[in-house]
Design a protein around this motif. Structure first.
Motif, PDB file in Angstrom:
ATOM      1  N   GLU A 173      36.249  36.342  50.510  1.00  0.00           N
ATOM      2  CA  GLU A 173      35.422  36.972  51.541  1.00  0.00           C
ATOM      3  C   GLU A 173      34.101  37.491  50.958  1.00  0.00           C
ATOM      4  O   GLU A 173      33.061  37.382  51.590  1.00  0.00           O
ATOM      5  CB  GLU A 173      36.183  38.107  52.229  1.00  0.00           C
ATOM      6  CG  GLU A 173      37.122  37.633  53.307  1.00  0.00           C
ATOM      7  CD  GLU A 173      36.418  36.816  54.367  1.00  0.00           C
ATOM      8  OE1 GLU A 173      35.558  37.355  55.095  1.00  0.00           O
ATOM      9  OE2 GLU A 173      36.722  35.614  54.471  1.00  0.00           O
ATOM     10  N   GLN A 174      34.171  38.060  49.775  1.00  0.00           N
ATOM     11  CA  GLN A 174      32.957  38.568  49.138  1.00  0.00           C
ATOM     12  C   GLN A 174      31.970  37.420  48.901  1.00  0.00           C
ATOM     13  O   GLN A 174      30.785  37.543  49.214  1.00  0.00           O
ATOM     14  CB  GLN A 174      33.289  39.256  47.816  1.00  0.00           C
ATOM     15  CG  GLN A 174      32.076  39.787  47.088  1.00  0.00           C
ATOM     16  CD  GLN A 174      32.442  40.421  45.747  1.00  0.00           C
ATOM     17  OE1 GLN A 174      33.589  40.641  45.432  1.00  0.00           O
ATOM     18  NE2 GLN A 174      31.425  40.699  44.959  1.00  0.00           N
ATOM     19  N   TYR A 175      32.472  36.312  48.375  1.00  0.00           N
ATOM     20  CA  TYR A 175      31.606  35.151  48.136  1.00  0.00           C
ATOM     21  C   TYR A 175      31.017  34.631  49.448  1.00  0.00           C
ATOM     22  O   TYR A 175      29.813  34.380  49.548  1.00  0.00           O
ATOM     23  CB  TYR A 175      32.382  34.036  47.428  1.00  0.00           C
ATOM     24  CG  TYR A 175      31.565  32.777  47.288  1.00  0.00           C
ATOM     25  CD1 TYR A 175      30.586  32.680  46.301  1.00  0.00           C
ATOM     26  CD2 TYR A 175      31.745  31.704  48.156  1.00  0.00           C
ATOM     27  CE1 TYR A 175      29.819  31.534  46.181  1.00  0.00           C
ATOM     28  CE2 TYR A 175      30.982  30.563  48.045  1.00  0.00           C
ATOM     29  CZ  TYR A 175      30.018  30.478  47.063  1.00  0.00           C
ATOM     30  OH  TYR A 175      29.245  29.346  46.957  1.00  0.00           O
ATOM     31  N   LYS A 176      31.863  34.477  50.447  1.00  0.00           N
ATOM     32  CA  LYS A 176      31.399  33.961  51.733  1.00  0.00           C
ATOM     33  C   LYS A 176      30.379  34.907  52.369  1.00  0.00           C
ATOM     34  O   LYS A 176      29.394  34.454  52.958  1.00  0.00           O
ATOM     35  CB  LYS A 176      32.573  33.704  52.674  1.00  0.00           C
ATOM     36  CG  LYS A 176      33.402  32.511  52.236  1.00  0.00           C
ATOM     37  CD  LYS A 176      34.631  32.327  53.095  1.00  0.00           C
ATOM     38  CE  LYS A 176      35.460  31.162  52.594  1.00  0.00           C
ATOM     39  NZ  LYS A 176      36.663  30.955  53.400  1.00  0.00           N
ATOM     40  N   TRP A 188      22.626  35.160  52.287  1.00  0.00           N
ATOM     41  CA  TRP A 188      21.552  34.275  51.808  1.00  0.00           C
ATOM     42  C   TRP A 188      21.193  33.249  52.888  1.00  0.00           C
ATOM     43  O   TRP A 188      20.026  33.036  53.193  1.00  0.00           O
ATOM     44  CB  TRP A 188      22.004  33.571  50.519  1.00  0.00           C
ATOM     45  CG  TRP A 188      21.059  32.528  50.034  1.00  0.00           C
ATOM     46  CD1 TRP A 188      19.873  32.721  49.379  1.00  0.00           C
ATOM     47  CD2 TRP A 188      21.199  31.113  50.170  1.00  0.00           C
ATOM     48  NE1 TRP A 188      19.277  31.516  49.096  1.00  0.00           N
ATOM     49  CE2 TRP A 188      20.082  30.509  49.570  1.00  0.00           C
ATOM     50  CE3 TRP A 188      22.186  30.297  50.723  1.00  0.00           C
ATOM     51  CZ2 TRP A 188      19.903  29.134  49.514  1.00  0.00           C
ATOM     52  CZ3 TRP A 188      22.012  28.923  50.676  1.00  0.00           C
ATOM     53  CH2 TRP A 188      20.883  28.357  50.075  1.00  0.00           C
ATOM     54  N   TYR A 189      22.217  32.643  53.505  1.00  0.00           N
ATOM     55  CA  TYR A 189      22.006  31.655  54.558  1.00  0.00           C
ATOM     56  C   TYR A 189      21.199  32.264  55.716  1.00  0.00           C
ATOM     57  O   TYR A 189      20.268  31.641  56.221  1.00  0.00           O
ATOM     58  CB  TYR A 189      23.360  31.136  55.061  1.00  0.00           C
ATOM     59  CG  TYR A 189      23.272  30.364  56.340  1.00  0.00           C
ATOM     60  CD1 TYR A 189      22.836  29.044  56.357  1.00  0.00           C
ATOM     61  CD2 TYR A 189      23.606  30.953  57.556  1.00  0.00           C
ATOM     62  CE1 TYR A 189      22.736  28.339  57.540  1.00  0.00           C
ATOM     63  CE2 TYR A 189      23.520  30.254  58.740  1.00  0.00           C
ATOM     64  CZ  TYR A 189      23.083  28.943  58.731  1.00  0.00           C
ATOM     65  OH  TYR A 189      22.972  28.249  59.907  1.00  0.00           O
ATOM     66  N   GLU A 203      15.178  29.047  45.106  1.00  0.00           N
ATOM     67  CA  GLU A 203      15.544  29.360  43.715  1.00  0.00           C
ATOM     68  C   GLU A 203      16.862  30.129  43.647  1.00  0.00           C
ATOM     69  O   GLU A 203      17.713  29.852  42.819  1.00  0.00           O
ATOM     70  CB  GLU A 203      14.435  30.149  43.020  1.00  0.00           C
ATOM     71  CG  GLU A 203      13.214  29.312  42.679  1.00  0.00           C
ATOM     72  CD  GLU A 203      13.535  28.133  41.775  1.00  0.00           C
ATOM     73  OE1 GLU A 203      14.099  28.340  40.678  1.00  0.00           O
ATOM     74  OE2 GLU A 203      13.230  26.996  42.169  1.00  0.00           O
ATOM     75  N   ILE A 204      17.048  31.093  44.537  1.00  0.00           N
ATOM     76  CA  ILE A 204      18.314  31.844  44.593  1.00  0.00           C
ATOM     77  C   ILE A 204      19.455  30.903  44.952  1.00  0.00           C
ATOM     78  O   ILE A 204      20.574  31.017  44.428  1.00  0.00           O
ATOM     79  CB  ILE A 204      18.214  33.005  45.600  1.00  0.00           C
ATOM     80  CG1 ILE A 204      17.207  34.049  45.104  1.00  0.00           C
ATOM     81  CG2 ILE A 204      19.570  33.641  45.854  1.00  0.00           C
ATOM     82  CD1 ILE A 204      16.783  35.059  46.148  1.00  0.00           C
ATOM     83  N   GLY A 205      19.161  29.926  45.801  1.00  0.00           N
ATOM     84  CA  GLY A 205      20.166  28.953  46.222  1.00  0.00           C
ATOM     85  C   GLY A 205      20.738  28.125  45.081  1.00  0.00           C
ATOM     86  O   GLY A 205      21.838  27.588  45.187  1.00  0.00           O
ATOM     87  N   SER A 264      25.499  22.741  58.370  1.00  0.00           N
ATOM     88  CA  SER A 264      26.818  22.109  58.301  1.00  0.00           C
ATOM     89  C   SER A 264      27.425  22.218  56.910  1.00  0.00           C
ATOM     90  O   SER A 264      28.650  22.347  56.774  1.00  0.00           O
ATOM     91  CB  SER A 264      26.727  20.645  58.738  1.00  0.00           C
ATOM     92  OG  SER A 264      26.386  20.585  60.114  1.00  0.00           O
ATOM     93  N   ILE A 265      26.607  22.169  55.875  1.00  0.00           N
ATOM     94  CA  ILE A 265      27.108  22.351  54.499  1.00  0.00           C
ATOM     95  C   ILE A 265      27.660  23.760  54.344  1.00  0.00           C
ATOM     96  O   ILE A 265      28.759  23.959  53.830  1.00  0.00           O
ATOM     97  CB  ILE A 265      25.991  22.061  53.469  1.00  0.00           C
ATOM     98  CG1 ILE A 265      25.662  20.568  53.465  1.00  0.00           C
ATOM     99  CG2 ILE A 265      26.397  22.539  52.080  1.00  0.00           C
ATOM    100  CD1 ILE A 265      24.400  20.210  52.705  1.00  0.00           C
ATOM    101  N   ILE A 266      26.918  24.749  54.808  1.00  0.00           N
ATOM    102  CA  ILE A 266      27.379  26.138  54.729  1.00  0.00           C
ATOM    103  C   ILE A 266      28.637  26.313  55.582  1.00  0.00           C
ATOM    104  O   ILE A 266      29.591  26.974  55.184  1.00  0.00           O
ATOM    105  CB  ILE A 266      26.273  27.121  55.186  1.00  0.00           C
ATOM    106  CG1 ILE A 266      24.990  26.937  54.374  1.00  0.00           C
ATOM    107  CG2 ILE A 266      26.768  28.563  55.136  1.00  0.00           C
ATOM    108  CD1 ILE A 266      25.115  27.226  52.894  1.00  0.00           C
TER     109      ILE A 266
END
Length: 193
Positions: free
Chosen positions: A40-43, A49-50, A81-83, A143-145
């Motif tokens: 959940e933290q990662y998502k 960011w998204y 760059e963050i991506g 769609s990737i996210i």
């Protein structure tokens, strides 16, 4: 009451087995909970960011001009760059880009390529001609996210671990077929007429 040594060993074995099962169960619960929390933290970080990326693209497609457009393009560049930390370059073991710093070696992930193409179309002259292309790339980026976050699975997990009641999966067609929809559909259409 005479207790034989074998009966005593059997009782002790049973108690030890039960204790091990309880400890194992608790470990599994704690371990699964920790995995869920990390996931959940990662998502959540990815979605934050998204959200910034999508807001920046929307702002870029809007009516911003001059310095505001330049600032928006710089913001998108920084987000790209963050991506790189979410979508690192792909090493196909062919030595591509080995002369570059480590974050730039290999092939860029398609998610970032979509953003770079949007960035390149971001000038005032190009963006007016490229809105459909930008929308196409933005939808594929989303769609990737979407695949990473997996909202339906996420909702199921959140419901399982937190007991939070999630919204019903209902479309406008389902709503219109319901009693609420049948009773209020005229009001909805009056709004649009």
């Amino acid at each position: 009451m005479d207790v034989s040594m074998s009966d005593l060993i059997a009782v002790i074995s049973l108690v030890v087995t039960i204790i091990i099962a309880i400890i194992g169960g608790l470990y599994a619960i704690i371990n699964n909970t920790k995995k869920f929390e990390l996931s959940e933290q990662y998502k959540n970080e990815l979605l934050t960011w998204y959200g910034k990326v999508i807001f920046t693209i929307s702002k870029l497609q809007g009516e911003c001009t001059g310095k505001e457009r330049t600032d928006t393009l710089q913001e998108l560049s920084a987000l790209i760059e963050i991506g790189r930390f979410y979508f690192p370059n792909i090493d196909k073991k062919d030595g591509f880009g080995k002369e570059k710093p480590c974050a730039y070696q290999g092939y860029r992930h398609v998610a970032l390529d979509f953003l770079i193409l949007i960035y390149e179309m971001g000038s005032e002259e190009k963006i007016k001609k490229c809105r459909e292309k930008i929308e196409y790339m933005e939808r594929h980026f989303t769609s990737i996210i979407f695949k990473i976050v997996s909202p339906n699975k996420r909702i199921k997990n959140i419901k399982q671990y937190t007991k939070i009641v999630m919204p019903d999966a209902i479309s406008i067609i389902d709503f219109m077929d319901s009693e609420d929809g049948k009773n209020s559909i005229d009001t909805v259409f009056e709004y649009y007429n």
